[in-house]
Scaffold this active site. Structure first.
Site, PDB file in Angstrom:
ATOM      1  N   ASP A  81     -11.374  -3.438   8.325  1.00 46.59           N
ATOM      2  CA  ASP A  81     -10.654  -3.393   7.051  1.00 46.59           C
ATOM      3  C   ASP A  81     -11.337  -2.528   6.003  1.00 46.59           C
ATOM      4  O   ASP A  81     -10.682  -1.708   5.354  1.00 46.59           O
ATOM      5  CB  ASP A  81     -10.467  -4.808   6.507  1.00 46.59           C
ATOM      6  N   TYR A 133      12.806  -1.275  12.955  1.00 44.66           N
ATOM      7  CA  TYR A 133      11.956  -0.101  13.124  1.00 44.66           C
ATOM      8  C   TYR A 133      12.566   0.857  14.148  1.00 44.66           C
ATOM      9  O   TYR A 133      12.518   2.074  13.983  1.00 44.66           O
ATOM     10  CB  TYR A 133      10.557  -0.516  13.573  1.00 44.66           C
ATOM     11  N   ILE A 168       0.823  -1.206   0.000  1.00 48.11           N
ATOM     12  CA  ILE A 168       0.000   0.000   0.000  1.00 48.11           C
ATOM     13  C   ILE A 168       0.862   1.263   0.000  1.00 48.11           C
ATOM     14  O   ILE A 168       0.412   2.343  -0.386  1.00 48.11           O
ATOM     15  CB  ILE A 168      -0.969  -0.007   1.199  1.00 48.11           C
ATOM     16  N   ARG A 187      13.347  -5.785   7.913  1.00 40.82           N
ATOM     17  CA  ARG A 187      14.311  -6.747   8.457  1.00 40.82           C
ATOM     18  C   ARG A 187      15.061  -7.503   7.366  1.00 40.82           C
ATOM     19  O   ARG A 187      16.232  -7.828   7.522  1.00 40.82           O
ATOM     20  CB  ARG A 187      13.601  -7.727   9.393  1.00 40.82           C
ATOM     21  N   LEU A 225       1.687  -0.973   9.001  1.00 38.98           N
ATOM     22  CA  LEU A 225       1.816  -2.332   9.511  1.00 38.98           C
ATOM     23  C   LEU A 225       0.440  -2.958   9.739  1.00 38.98           C
ATOM     24  O   LEU A 225      -0.594  -2.308   9.614  1.00 38.98           O
ATOM     25  CB  LEU A 225       2.618  -2.310  10.821  1.00 38.98           C
ATOM     26  N   HIS A 264      -0.502  -1.107  14.820  1.00 40.55           N
ATOM     27  CA  HIS A 264      -0.666   0.334  14.647  1.00 40.55           C
ATOM     28  C   HIS A 264      -0.371   1.087  15.943  1.00 40.55           C
ATOM     29  O   HIS A 264       0.361   2.079  15.940  1.00 40.55           O
ATOM     30  CB  HIS A 264      -2.086   0.660  14.166  1.00 40.55           C
ATOM     31  N   LYS A 307      -5.278   3.075   7.876  1.00 43.53           N
ATOM     32  CA  LYS A 307      -6.560   2.730   8.489  1.00 43.53           C
ATOM     33  C   LYS A 307      -6.535   1.249   8.858  1.00 43.53           C
ATOM     34  O   LYS A 307      -5.815   0.467   8.237  1.00 43.53           O
ATOM     35  CB  LYS A 307      -7.709   3.045   7.526  1.00 43.53           C
TER      36      LYS A 307
END
Length: 235
Positions: free
Chosen positions: A176, A57, A15, A36, A73, A78, A96
């Site tokens: 979702d 991160y 995304i 990673r 993520l 989140h 979102k």
């Protein structure tokens, strides 16, 4: 906040492809991406023009040259990584659903406000010219007096291992795709619901299909439906 930001991406998400291009077009800097897998990180950085990569991160968040962080993520990640980004003094753009509870949102606000950090949910439709035109038509009375509204967002999720099939990862149709319906209705109607209710079809422990009803008061109602197991697109 600076008009030109140096962005760091948490993960090499699909995304994020479109968003990286939009950020470059707006004149921002793609400073780094944290993945990673070093080979995947290098490929993603090369494709989108990131200046550098990070192996974790935390390494990205500790870099003082990163002004703002994009968090795409999985849903259950989140909150912890958004909170960590804010604690590191970074502005935040989170995919979102922004968080999985009102409590998590309140927690982030408690960190962001004293530090004067900007936090935002990545609902790009809210900034699309089509929505500006729709709001103008509604405001001018072109649609007459609004008494009801509806929205839907459905698709078939065929990957049985996808995290969205699992409640512990923030799965389900409402989180979702139903969130798009609720966001759009609240934006276009310019008000908040006073009462809500919903019914659902469960797949294991998540809502595979959900239909919601929103009562905005004064006889104005809206409904929406969302699904991970049905065809239909979005309206």
């Amino acid at each position: 906040m600076k008009s030109v930001l140096r962005w760091g991406f948490l993960g090499a998400s699909r995304i994020g492809h479109a968003l990286a291009g939009a950020m470059r077009s707006a004149g921002h800097t793609l400073h780094g991406v944290a993945v990673r897998d070093t080979q995947r990180a290098a490929s993603y950085a090369d494709k989108h023009g990131f200046a550098r990569t990070y192996a974790s991160y935390d390494e990205l968040l500790d870099d003082p040259q990163v002004d703002a962080v994009y968090n795409p993520l999985a849903n259950h990640l989140h909150f912890p990584w958004s909170e960590r980004a804010l604690q590191a003094g970074k502005h935040l753009l989170c995919e979102k659903p922004f968080m999985l509870s009102a409590h998590e949102v309140s927690q982030l606000n408690r960190v962001a406000r004293p530090a004067r950090l900007v936090i935002a949910e990545a609902f790009m439709h809210r900034h699309h010219p089509q929505y500006a035109d729709a709001l103008a038509l509604i405001g001018q009375g072109e649609l007459g007096e609004l008494r009801s509204a509806s929205a839907s967002h459905r698709f078939t999720l065929t990957n049985p291992t996808d995290y969205r099939w699992h409640a512990e990862f923030g799965g389900g149709a409402l989180y979702d795709v139903g969130c798009y319906c609720v966001s759009a209705l609240r934006l276009l109607l310019g008000r908040e619901p006073q009462r809500v209710s919903a019914s659902q079809h469960l797949h294991g422990d998540i809502d595979a299909t959900l239909t919601g009803w929103l009562d905005f008061g004064s006889g104005f109602t809206a409904h929406f439906d969302c699904s991970l197991e049905a065809q239909g697109g979005s309206t």
